[in-house]
Enzyme design. Structure first.
Site, PDB file in Angstrom:
ATOM      1  N   VAL A   1       0.830  -1.210   0.000  1.00 12.63           N
ATOM      2  CA  VAL A   1       0.000   0.000   0.000  1.00 12.63           C
ATOM      3  C   VAL A   1       0.860   1.254   0.000  1.00 12.63           C
ATOM      4  CG1 VAL A   1      -1.699   1.332   1.323  1.00 12.63           C
ATOM      5  CG2 VAL A   1      -1.951  -1.151   1.095  1.00 12.63           C
TER       6      VAL A   1
ATOM      7  N   ASP B   1      10.813   3.748   5.797  1.00 13.79           N
ATOM      8  CA  ASP B   1      10.682   2.375   6.285  1.00 13.79           C
ATOM      9  C   ASP B   1      11.849   2.071   7.200  1.00 13.79           C
ATOM     10  OD1 ASP B   1      10.666  -0.675   6.297  1.00 13.79           O
ATOM     11  OD2 ASP B   1       8.965  -0.266   4.984  1.00 13.79           O
TER      12      ASP B   1
ATOM     13  N   THR C   1      -0.889  -4.571   9.028  1.00 14.32           N
ATOM     14  CA  THR C   1      -1.794  -4.919  10.132  1.00 14.32           C
ATOM     15  C   THR C   1      -2.175  -6.396  10.000  1.00 14.32           C
ATOM     16  OG1 THR C   1      -3.688  -4.142   8.828  1.00 14.32           O
ATOM     17  CG2 THR C   1      -2.720  -2.592  10.400  1.00 14.32           C
TER      18      THR C   1
ATOM     19  N   GLU D   1      -7.553   2.213   1.715  1.00 12.73           N
ATOM     20  CA  GLU D   1      -7.246   1.946   0.301  1.00 12.73           C
ATOM     21  C   GLU D   1      -8.163   0.850  -0.217  1.00 12.73           C
ATOM     22  OE1 GLU D   1      -5.852  -1.044  -0.751  1.00 12.73           O
ATOM     23  OE2 GLU D   1      -5.607  -1.941   1.228  1.00 12.73           O
TER      24      GLU D   1
ATOM     25  N   ASN E   1     -14.623  -5.427   1.926  1.00 15.30           N
ATOM     26  CA  ASN E   1     -13.896  -6.676   1.720  1.00 15.30           C
ATOM     27  C   ASN E   1     -14.723  -7.886   2.142  1.00 15.30           C
ATOM     28  OD1 ASN E   1     -11.712  -5.452   0.582  1.00 15.30           O
ATOM     29  ND2 ASN E   1     -10.332  -5.739   2.302  1.00 15.30           N
TER      30      ASN E   1
ATOM     31  N   HIS F   1     -16.785 -15.557  -9.944  1.00 11.92           N
ATOM     32  CA  HIS F   1     -16.018 -16.564 -10.671  1.00 11.92           C
ATOM     33  C   HIS F   1     -15.681 -17.709  -9.709  1.00 11.92           C
ATOM     34  CE1 HIS F   1     -15.713 -13.813 -14.028  1.00 11.92           C
ATOM     35  NE2 HIS F   1     -15.289 -12.877 -13.199  1.00 11.92           N
TER      36      HIS F   1
ATOM     37  N   CYS G   1      -5.596  -9.467   2.012  1.00 15.09           N
ATOM     38  CA  CYS G   1      -6.704  -8.668   2.545  1.00 15.09           C
ATOM     39  C   CYS G   1      -7.885  -9.495   3.040  1.00 15.09           C
ATOM     40  CB  CYS G   1      -7.182  -7.671   1.482  1.00 15.09           C
ATOM     41  SG  CYS G   1      -5.956  -6.419   1.055  1.00 15.09           S
TER      42      CYS G   1
END
Length: 439
Positions: free
Chosen positions: A11, A30, A86, A151, A211, A254, A263
């Protein structure tokens, strides 16, 4: 606009590169010094189509830089995005927020002028409240607003999703933060991307609800596929028949071996835990997870059924290992439980994936990795299509039959027409369609 992106994972790196491409000044930070050094060398730590070009272009233009130090970038930024991982917390399924909170504390110590701290990581409801509390506790004098900006990027299509989004969700009640976020995303207004401002907690829950709903659509059509096989129906025609109803839509219908990735599995688990904590259980999502987990190993039994239920002494070739095409991501890929189940049934495993084999080596043992689909198929008793890479959609079936010890194809993604495969002398098994013995 001056932006700091905390985290250079999937992300953070995609978002940082796209913001820089809009013309903003972006520095991605980072703690992993090796990752930052690699980025300075132009090496991208993940596979995402066109990301290497986008990063290189904006580095050359001076709009995108990388660092291991957070203090100076935060002190000079208008907005600081938290885009750290996370993952599911070991033991209980809650989202592990330790990286988010550690970032919040470090950001707090370096805030100067008015700054908007924006959580882009997927986080449970109430995380923004805790981030704000931690910042104000560490730096009571800070002039700061905390917002949520989840996101909605699909791996393999992330850059297009970022630049042509269905919507942009921003959770904040602070008017200055709203204006700043609107300015950050202003380049997308020409694409008519709707910016939806909500409360912070609402924005956090929108991400999980989205999600969970998509995971539910996948699991629903997979269960219908199982029924279709039993009654002699065709799940692809069923999916089209219901998908043409615009209340349902065609996407995520599908049938296949179940969902995986970074995710859906962790986010559905985290949503369940949050719902349990608030005594508002989400029973449908609980069922989705249970069905999906059982399905992955059930695909191995589908392969074994071709050989009477046992794979002892058989060689099974897998095409595709990543959880979806156009990524190297192996996180919770259906291939992992599929391989272990096939091995439990006695099979020897060969595999090929265009991008995921390096990552697969750390997830799977006793697998022979091959240089291409035909090498993988050589001397195999069954060929299993696990991931629908474009490279697998037009294989030379006559050549495959010559290479294989036994003409069996198990297509877990339904990318071939049954008559096309059986016409080349294969026994063909797919998902949600009747078995097709060779002609």
């Amino acid at each position: 606009m001056r932006i700091t992106m905390v985290g250079t994972g999937y992300v953070g790196l995609v978002s940082g590169a796209c913001f820089a491409d809009f013309g903003h000044q972006v520095i991605c930070v980072d703690k992993n010094a090796d990752k930052i050094a690699a980025l300075h060398r132009g090496e991208i730590p993940i596979f995402e189509p066109d990301l290497d070009r986008l990063v290189a272009t904006n580095v050359r233009a001076g709009r995108l830089t990388f660092s291991t130090e957070l203090a100076d970038p935060v002190s000079k930024s208008d907005a600081v995005f938290i885009a750290v991982g996370t993952p599911s917390r070991r033991g209980d399924g809650h989202a592990d927020l330790s990286y988010v909170y550690a970032a919040a504390r470090e950001i707090a110590a370096n805030l100067k002028d008015f700054t908007v701290v924006i959580t882009k990581s997927t986080v449970p409801v109430g995380t923004g409240d805790e981030v704000e509390r931690l910042i104000r506790e560490a730096n009571p004098a800070a002039d700061v607003a905390v917002a949520s900006n989840p996101e909605f990027l699909r791996e393999g299509a992330a850059i297009r999703d970022f630049k042509h989004p269905d919507r942009i969700v921003a959770g904040t009640d602070d008017e200055r933060a709203r204006k700043l976020i609107a300015e950050i995303y202003r380049p997308l207004y020409l694409n008519r991307a709707p910016v939806m401002f909500t409360g912070r907690r609402t924005a956090e829950l929108i991400k999980y609800a989205a999600n969970a709903f998509l995971a539910t659509k996948i699991t629903f059509i997979n269960e219908i596929a199982d029924l279709a096989e039993k009654v002699g129906a065709d799940v692809q025609e069923i999916a089209r028949g219901i998908g043409l109803d615009n209340r349902i839509g065609t996407k995520f219908l599908h049938a296949g071996p179940g969902f995986g990735g970074s995710c859906f599995p962790k986010d559905t688990r985290a949503l369940i835990k949050t719902a349990q904590d608030y005594e508002a259980p989400v029973r449908i999502v609980e069922a989705v997870i249970a069905v999906n987990e059982n399905r992955k190993r059930a695909m191995a039994r589908k392969v074994a059924a071709v050989f009477g239920g046992s794979l002892r002494g058989k060689t099974v070739a897998l095409l595709g290992l990543t959880f979806k095409p156009n990524t190297d991501d192996m996180r919770e890929s259906p291939s992992i439980p599929l391989v272990t189940a096939l091995q439990d049934l006695g099979a020897t495993i060969k595999a090929y994936d265009p991008e995921g084999m390096e990552q697969a080596r750390s997830e799977l043992s006793d697998v022979s990795y091959c240089d291409g689909p035909y090498e993988c198929a050589k001397d195999a008793d069954a060929l299993v299509i696990v991931t629908e890479w474009e490279q697998f959609r037009a294989l030379d079936l006559a050549r495959l039959k010559r290479e294989m010890a036994c003409p069996v194809i198990v297509d877990l993604r339904n990318i071939y027409r049954p008559d096309e495969v059986t016409g080349h002398g294969f026994q063909y098994e797919s998902v949600g369609r009747r078995s097709q013995p060779h002609m």
